[in-house]
Design an enzyme around this catalytic site. Structure first.
Site, PDB file in Angstrom:
ATOM      1  N   ASP A 254       0.844  -1.200   0.000  1.00  0.00           N
ATOM      2  CA  ASP A 254       0.000   0.000   0.000  1.00  0.00           C
ATOM      3  C   ASP A 254       0.881   1.253   0.000  1.00  0.00           C
ATOM      4  O   ASP A 254       0.373   2.376   0.007  1.00  0.00           O
ATOM      5  CB  ASP A 254      -1.021  -0.003   1.146  1.00  0.00           C
ATOM      6  CG  ASP A 254      -0.386  -0.078   2.521  1.00  0.00           C
ATOM      7  OD1 ASP A 254       0.855  -0.175   2.600  1.00  0.00           O
ATOM      8  OD2 ASP A 254      -1.136  -0.032   3.524  1.00  0.00           O
ATOM      9  N   SER A 255       2.215   1.049  -0.057  1.00  0.00           N
ATOM     10  CA  SER A 255       3.128   2.166  -0.327  1.00  0.00           C
ATOM     11  C   SER A 255       2.832   2.742  -1.715  1.00  0.00           C
ATOM     12  O   SER A 255       3.329   3.817  -2.059  1.00  0.00           O
ATOM     13  CB  SER A 255       4.590   1.708  -0.230  1.00  0.00           C
ATOM     14  OG  SER A 255       4.781   0.529  -0.985  1.00  0.00           O
TER      15      SER A 255
ATOM     16  N   ASP B 252      -0.965  -6.119   0.039  1.00  0.00           N
ATOM     17  CA  ASP B 252      -1.332  -5.451   1.290  1.00  0.00           C
ATOM     18  C   ASP B 252      -2.842  -5.270   1.373  1.00  0.00           C
ATOM     19  O   ASP B 252      -3.476  -4.797   0.415  1.00  0.00           O
ATOM     20  CB  ASP B 252      -0.695  -4.049   1.343  1.00  0.00           C
ATOM     21  CG  ASP B 252       0.578  -4.041   2.164  1.00  0.00           C
ATOM     22  OD1 ASP B 252       0.769  -4.947   3.005  1.00  0.00           O
ATOM     23  OD2 ASP B 252       1.397  -3.126   1.945  1.00  0.00           O
TER      24      ASP B 252
ATOM     25  N   LYS C  40      -1.246  -9.403   3.135  1.00  0.00           N
ATOM     26  CA  LYS C  40      -0.457  -8.966   4.294  1.00  0.00           C
ATOM     27  C   LYS C  40      -1.301  -7.997   5.129  1.00  0.00           C
ATOM     28  O   LYS C  40      -2.022  -7.171   4.574  1.00  0.00           O
ATOM     29  CB  LYS C  40       0.848  -8.294   3.834  1.00  0.00           C
ATOM     30  CG  LYS C  40       1.661  -7.681   4.989  1.00  0.00           C
ATOM     31  CD  LYS C  40       3.102  -7.407   4.601  1.00  0.00           C
ATOM     32  CE  LYS C  40       3.351  -6.101   3.879  1.00  0.00           C
ATOM     33  NZ  LYS C  40       2.948  -4.884   4.617  1.00  0.00           N
TER      34      LYS C  40
ATOM     35  N   GLU D 215      -1.190  -5.485   8.839  1.00  0.00           N
ATOM     36  CA  GLU D 215      -0.343  -4.855   9.857  1.00  0.00           C
ATOM     37  C   GLU D 215      -0.951  -5.029  11.246  1.00  0.00           C
ATOM     38  O   GLU D 215      -2.137  -4.765  11.432  1.00  0.00           O
ATOM     39  CB  GLU D 215      -0.200  -3.352   9.547  1.00  0.00           C
ATOM     40  CG  GLU D 215       0.507  -3.074   8.237  1.00  0.00           C
ATOM     41  CD  GLU D 215       0.686  -1.577   7.959  1.00  0.00           C
ATOM     42  OE1 GLU D 215       0.375  -0.737   8.837  1.00  0.00           O
ATOM     43  OE2 GLU D 215       1.143  -1.245   6.854  1.00  0.00           O
TER      44      GLU D 215
ATOM     45  N   GLU E 289       9.508  -4.013  10.314  1.00  0.00           N
ATOM     46  CA  GLU E 289       9.956  -2.751   9.711  1.00  0.00           C
ATOM     47  C   GLU E 289      10.568  -1.835  10.763  1.00  0.00           C
ATOM     48  O   GLU E 289       9.984  -1.600  11.832  1.00  0.00           O
ATOM     49  CB  GLU E 289       8.743  -2.066   9.043  1.00  0.00           C
ATOM     50  CG  GLU E 289       9.100  -0.734   8.391  1.00  0.00           C
ATOM     51  CD  GLU E 289       8.036  -0.225   7.425  1.00  0.00           C
ATOM     52  OE1 GLU E 289       7.065  -0.948   7.133  1.00  0.00           O
ATOM     53  OE2 GLU E 289       8.190   0.923   6.963  1.00  0.00           O
TER      54      GLU E 289
HETATM   55  O1  KIV Z   1       3.607  -1.082   1.639  1.00  0.00           O
HETATM   56  C1  KIV Z   1       4.771  -1.482   1.584  1.00  0.00           C
HETATM   57  O2  KIV Z   1       5.513  -1.244   0.626  1.00  0.00           O
HETATM   58  C2  KIV Z   1       5.275  -2.249   2.715  1.00  0.00           C
HETATM   59  C3  KIV Z   1       6.756  -2.490   2.782  1.00  0.00           C
HETATM   60  C4  KIV Z   1       7.443  -1.258   3.184  1.00  0.00           C
HETATM   61  C5  KIV Z   1       7.088  -3.632   3.660  1.00  0.00           C
HETATM   62  O3  KIV Z   1       4.528  -2.654   3.555  1.00  0.00           O
END
Ligand code: KIV
Length: 274
Positions: A53-54, A92, A122, A124, A191
């Site tokens: 989600d980056s 994510d 994934k 969090e 992280e």
């Molecule tokens: O969203 C993302 O790119 C991430 C990585 C920084 C692990 O969660």
């Protein structure tokens, strides 16, 4: 340079990732959000692609990852999946699609898997998302955990600085890591935590622990592709190694193109049709 041979095209699975950990072979993971980039990364032989989600930051220009929607994640994940032949693709789950409501978590994860063709999701967090993790796992969807600096909680932390430097937070992280493994997660991202804590987590767990800013002793590393290619120019945390300076290379190419167009140096005769 290691471009993979066709004999190495055997797909990466959660089982293979576990074997890699037990063999002591490090796992290489990068983010990707589109077809063209994912194709290059997969062809280079990456083990895991994270549709992170980056994307909210590097693709959409938001300040945080919070605005990302499920539909946007599915859009990015579908493009990546169309490109990938070998890597294991993790997506994510965006903010607001799994916290505090395990039924919503399952519905969101099913949409990601069905509509994008991804291999895993994934999430969090630790104990506070246990129910969601368990419900998604109960549907046969592989889940990767994410602890330490969890960007979806940035307004709780108030800063992007290193997490778990204090003993109490480090202890909670170790307990959460064990909990996620017991729930059945196939892997964990940690992280921005001290290297020694990264080492402890990796030694404690049987599942692969992938670090970003977590030192060299974890089972693998992940970076955001725009950061490691040097496309993002301003973001330079200590953990980031830039493998290229594409910001300079791309700026130079764009400037030369603009100059050529202005001076009628492009297209030339060979670049034109009779
Ligand atoms: O969203 C993302 O790119 C991430 C990585 C920084 C692990 O969660």
């Amino acid at each position: 340079m290691s471009i993979q041979k066709s004999s190495e095209l055997k797909r990466i699975t959660t089982h293979r990732l576990m074997e890699m950990k037990h063999r002591g072979e490090k796992i290489a993971m990068l983010t990707a959000y589109d077809y063209s980039m994912a194709k290059i990364i997969d062809n280079a032989g990456i083990d895991v692609i994270l549709v992170g989600d980056s994307a909210s930051n590097v693709m959409a220009g938001h300040e945080t990852t919070l605005p990302m929607s499920l539909e946007e994640m599915i859009y990015h994940a579908s493009a990546v999946i169309r490109a990938v032949k070998r890597a294991f693709v993790v997506v994510d789950m965006p903010f607001g699609t799994y916290q505090g409501n395990s039924r919503l978590a399952l519905a969101s994860a099913i949409r990601i898997m069905k509509e994008s063709g991804a291999h895993a999701v994934k999430m969090e967090g630790g104990a506070e998302i246990k129910e969601s993790v368990e419900r998604v796992l109960s549907a046969g969807i592989p889940v990767m955990g994410h602890l330490g600096l969890t960007p979806q909680s940035i307004y709780k932390f108030g800063t992007y600085s290193v997490r778990a430097k204090e003993a109490a937070e480090a202890q909670k992280l170790l307990e959460d890591a064990q909990l996620l493994e017991q729930c059945g997660c196939f892997g964990l991202v940690v992280e921005k935590i001290p290297a020694l804590l990264g080492k402890k987590v990796a030694e404690l767990l049987k599942i692969p622990v992938i670090g970003i800013g977590a030192g060299p002793h974890v089972d693998g590393q992940v970076l955001v592709v725009h950061d490691m290619l040097g496309i993002t120019n301003e973001f330079r945390p200590r953990f980031l190694r830039r493998y290229a300076d594409l910001h300079t290379i791309m700026t130079d190419a764009f400037c030369r193109y603009i100059e050529d167009v202005k001076n009628v140096n492009f297209p030339n005769e060979l670049e034109s049709y009779e």
